[in-house]
Design an enzyme around this catalytic site. Structure first.
Site, PDB file in Angstrom:
ATOM      1  N   LYS A   1      51.452  23.457  48.952  1.00  0.00           N
ATOM      2  CA  LYS A   1      52.164  22.755  50.026  1.00  0.00           C
ATOM      3  C   LYS A   1      52.183  23.583  51.306  1.00  0.00           C
ATOM      4  O   LYS A   1      52.036  23.040  52.410  1.00  0.00           O
ATOM      5  CB  LYS A   1      53.595  22.422  49.588  1.00  0.00           C
ATOM      6  CG  LYS A   1      53.689  21.286  48.604  1.00  0.00           C
ATOM      7  CD  LYS A   1      55.114  20.814  48.401  1.00  0.00           C
ATOM      8  CE  LYS A   1      55.914  21.741  47.550  1.00  0.00           C
ATOM      9  NZ  LYS A   1      57.268  21.210  47.240  1.00  0.00           N
TER      10      LYS A   1
ATOM     11  N   GLU B   1      60.931  20.470  44.813  1.00  0.00           N
ATOM     12  CA  GLU B   1      61.661  20.894  46.013  1.00  0.00           C
ATOM     13  C   GLU B   1      61.285  19.900  47.126  1.00  0.00           C
ATOM     14  O   GLU B   1      60.096  19.690  47.379  1.00  0.00           O
ATOM     15  CB  GLU B   1      61.261  22.309  46.396  1.00  0.00           C
ATOM     16  CG  GLU B   1      61.637  23.352  45.356  1.00  0.00           C
ATOM     17  CD  GLU B   1      61.087  24.723  45.704  1.00  0.00           C
ATOM     18  OE1 GLU B   1      61.661  25.386  46.588  1.00  0.00           O
ATOM     19  OE2 GLU B   1      60.072  25.113  45.096  1.00  0.00           O
TER      20      GLU B   1
ATOM     21  N   ARG C   1      48.561  26.113  36.126  1.00  0.00           N
ATOM     22  CA  ARG C   1      48.599  25.180  37.259  1.00  0.00           C
ATOM     23  C   ARG C   1      47.227  24.527  37.412  1.00  0.00           C
ATOM     24  O   ARG C   1      46.207  25.063  36.964  1.00  0.00           O
ATOM     25  CB  ARG C   1      48.999  25.885  38.548  1.00  0.00           C
ATOM     26  CG  ARG C   1      48.069  26.969  38.991  1.00  0.00           C
ATOM     27  CD  ARG C   1      48.374  27.448  40.390  1.00  0.00           C
ATOM     28  NE  ARG C   1      48.058  26.415  41.370  1.00  0.00           N
ATOM     29  CZ  ARG C   1      48.155  26.601  42.683  1.00  0.00           C
ATOM     30  NH1 ARG C   1      48.571  27.736  43.177  1.00  0.00           N
ATOM     31  NH2 ARG C   1      47.849  25.630  43.514  1.00  0.00           N
TER      32      ARG C   1
END
Length: 548
Positions: A274, A37, A264
Site C-alpha cells: 500500500k 487497517e 504473503r
C-alpha cells in the site's frame, strides 16, 4: 465439531493445525478475523487473507469477524473503510455480525496499559522517534536502555494520565514496554505501546482521545476480546508473535488466541505494498487506487476480473510458509476459465488494415450464419457479412514473411468462417506505409476443411461497411522487471507502454452480443464493456489477451 464438506477448498497446514486443536477440544468454536487497517484499498494479497480467514470459518462452521484496526488516525480515512466493505461484499463474502473497530476497545486498551505500568512492565519515555530508533540498535548491534527506563511506577502512571489528557505534543513522549534492550529479536527491545497523535477527530471516536495504541499492542488484545481462536497473518509478523504472546500473558489473559503465519502473496511484474501504491499515485504514474494496472481489488474489478476468478486463484495458489513469486499468467488463467462458457463471441479488429478482395463484385454481400459460442447452443447464432472490403489486423500481415501464421504476398490464409484469401499486391502511401492489400479469394473452399497436409492459418476480420468504430483500452503489467518490490528505485522500471488506447472496429451489432458486460473477441481475448456515453465511441477494456 462439524465440518462443512460441501466446500472444495485446498487443504493446507493451517487446516491441519485447526483439526488437531478440534481433536483436543471438541467443543472449540472456531473464530477468525480479517483485520485491515483503513489506510488504503484492498489488494490481491488481502484477497488471499480474506479467502483463508473466511473459508476457515465456513469449513469449520465457525465465524469470521471484520475488524478495522483503526489505531493511527493520521493515515486513516472513512473512504477507505467504505471501499474495504464494498470490496469484501463484491467478493461475495459475509462477515460475522456487526463490523468491529479496534477503537471500540480504546478504554480497555488504556486499562491494560495501566496494568503493565503498575507491574513495572511499561514506562513513559521522552526520547524522540529518531532517538528511540538509534537506541534500539540493529541486528548486529545491541540496543541500550533509555535514560527514562527506570522511572518510578507512580511517575509513569501520572505521566501516562497526562498523555491521555493532552499535556504533550505529538512525538514528544510515548509509552514503551519494558522487556529487553539486548534481545536478539529487535521488536522485543522495548517496543512502543502508545503514542500521542493530536488530530481534529478520529473517524469513529471523534475527539475523545489524543493518545493511540500501536498496532502490536491493540491487535492481540482485540483478538482476545473478540475470542478469536486462530489469528492468521503473513510471515512478516512472525517475530511480532513473540510480542503478541508477551502482551497477552502479562496483562493476565487466559484462553489466548494462537497466531499462525503464511507467506504473503507476490506476483511478478507487480507491486502490492500500500505504501508503494500511494507513491505511484502521488507521482501520478497511476491515476488512483482503481487503476486497472494495479492489483487492488477495485483495480481488478475495473479491469474486468470477476469475484469467482479471484477466489479460485486464491484457492489454487494455496497456503504455505515459503515466500515465492506467482506469475501473472495464473491469475489470467482463472478469469479465462470463469468467462469461457459464460460469454458470447464476436469479431473485432484493434489495429485495422484494409483488404480489398478484388475478384468479388463491387456490391458483393455474403451473409454467413455462425454460432455465438461453439459449445453453448443456448447462446444461439449470429449473422456476419462478408463484402469486397474488409479489415484485418495489421499484425496478421507481413509483406515478406517466414511466419506461416501470417498473410504475406502470395501467401494464403483463411478468413474465419469464410473464404481463403491470397495476398497479391499492396498499395503504400508517401510515408511508405501500407494502405491497402489486394487479395484474391477462393469461394470453392468456403467452410470446408483444407484437404492438404499443409496447415493454413485462420485470421479474424470485420466487413468495413458492417462495422462500427470502437475504442479499446489495453493494459499490460505496470513494471518491466519481475521483482519491482525488491528494487530500491521501482519507478525506473515502470513500463511507459503499460496502457494503450486503440481505435479499431467491431461488428455493427456488437452490443447485442454482450452478456453481463463481457465478450470474447475471437483470437484477441476477453473484454469488458465500459459505461456507454452519448456521442462517444463504444469502449471496451481488455481483461486479458490470448497468446498467439
Amino acid at each position: 465439531m462439524k465440518i462443512n464438506k460441501n466446500k472444495k477448498i485446498n487443504t493446507n497446514f493451517i487446516y491441519k493445525i485447526i483439526e488437531k486443536d478440534i481433536l483436543k477440544n471438541n467443543s472449540l468454536n472456531i473464530k477468525t478475523r480479517f483485520p485491515p487497517e483503513p489506510n488504503g484499498h484492498l489488494h490481491i494479497g488481502h484477497a488471499k487473507s480474506i479467502f483463508i480467514n473466511f473459508n476457515i470459518s465456513k469449513k469449520y462452521l465457525g465465524k469470521c469477524n471484520l475488524r478495522f484496526d483503526d489505531t493511527n488516525p493520521s493515515k486513516e480515512k472513512i473512504k477507505y473503510i467504505n471501499s474495504i466493505k464494498k470490496d469484501i461484499k463484491w467478493l461475495g463474502l459475509k462477515w460475522n455480525e456487526n463490523i468491529k473497530y479496534a477503537s471500540n476497545y480504546f478504554k480497555i486498551f488504556y486499562k491494560y496499559a495501566m496494568i503493565l505500568i503498575k507491574k513495572g512492565l511499561a514506562y513513559v519515555d521522552n526520547l524522540t522517534k529518531n532517538q528511540i530508533r538509534k537506541y534500539r540498535g540493529s541486528l548486529i548491534k545491541e540496543g541500550k536502555n533509555s535514560p527514562f527506563r527506570n522511572r518510578k511506577i507512580e511517575k509513569n502512571i501520572n505521566l501516562f494520565k497526562k498523555m491521555k489528557n493532552g499535556y504533550f505534543k505529538d512525538g514528544s513522549i510515548c509509552l514503551r514496554a519494558k522487556i529487553n534492550m539486548k534481545s536478539k529479536i529487535i521488536i522485543m527491545r522495548d517496543p512502543v505501546l502508545y503514542r500521542v497523535i493530536k488530530i481534529k477527530k478520529h473517524h469513529q471516536t471523534k475527539n475523545k482521545w489524543c493518545i493511540y495504541p500501536t498496532y502490536d499492542f491493540s491487535h492481540c488484545i482485540s483478538d482476545y476480546i473478540e475470542k478469536i481462536t486462530h489469528s492468521i497473518c503473513t510471515t512478516e509478523f512472525t517475530n511480532n508473535k513473540i510480542l503478541y504472546n508477551w502482551i497477552l500473558k502479562n496483562i493476565g489473559t487466559k484462553n489466548r488466541p494462537k497466531q499462525y503465519e503464511f507467506s504473503r502473496l507476490n506476483i511478478e511484474n507487480n507491486i502490492i505494498s500500500k505504501r508503494k501504491i500511494k507513491k505511484l499515485i502521488k507521482k501520478k504514474i497511476v491515476k488512483n487506487w482503481s487503476d486497472p494496472r494495479l492489483l487492488t481489488i477495485s483495480g481488478l474489478r475495473k479491469r474486468g476480473y470477476t469475484p469467482i476468478s479471484i477466489m479460485n486463484f486464491c484457492n489454487y495458489i494455496g497456503v504455505t510458509r515459503k515466500e515465492n513469486f506467482i506469475q501473472m499468467s495464473y491469475l489470467e488463467h482463472f478469469i479465462k476459465e470463469d468467462l469461457k462458457n459464460k460469454v458470447k463471441r464476436a469479431m473485432a479488429v484493434l489495429n485495422p488494415i484494409k483488404i480489398i478482395i478484388y475478384n468479388l463484385p463491387k456490391n458483393y454481400k455474403k451473409i454467413i450464419k455462425i454460432p455465438n459460442h461453439p459449445k453453448i447452443k443456448k447462446f444461439g447464432t449470429q449473422k456476419i457479412v462478408l463484402r469486397k472490403e474488409i479489415y484485418i489486423e495489421k499484425e496478421d500481415f507481413e509483406e515478406t514473411s517466414k511466419n506461416k501464421k501470417k498473410l504475406f504476398i502470395n501467401g494464403k490464409v483463411k478468413l474465419r468462417y469464410s473464404y481463403f484469401i491470397k495476398a497479391k499486391k499492396i498499395k503504400k502511401n508517401k510515408l511508405n506505409k501500407i494502405e491497402k492489400i489486394y487479395c484474391k479469394c477462393y469461394k470453392n473452399i468456403i467452410n470446408k476443411k483444407n484437404k492438404k497436409k499443409k496447415k493454413i492459418s485462420i485470421i479474424h476480420w470485420v466487413s468495413i461497411k458492417d462495422s462500427i468504430k470502437t475504442k479499446f483500452k489495453i493494459y499490460k503489467n505496470l513494471f518491466k522487471t519481475k521483482y519491482p518490490e525488491k528494487k530500491k528505485n521501482m519507478i525506473q522500471y515502470i513500463d511507459k507502454k503499460s496502457k494503450k488506447v486503440k481505435i479499431g472496429f467491431s461488428q455493427k451489432d456488437i452490443l447485442s452480443k454482450i452478456l453481463k458486460n463481457y465478450i470474447q473477441f475471437e483470437r484477441i481475448g476477453y473484454f469488458m464493456l465500459n459505461n456507454l456515453k452519448k456521442n462517444k465511441n463504444i469502449t471496451f477494456t481488455c481483461i486479458t489477451k490470448f497468446k498467439k
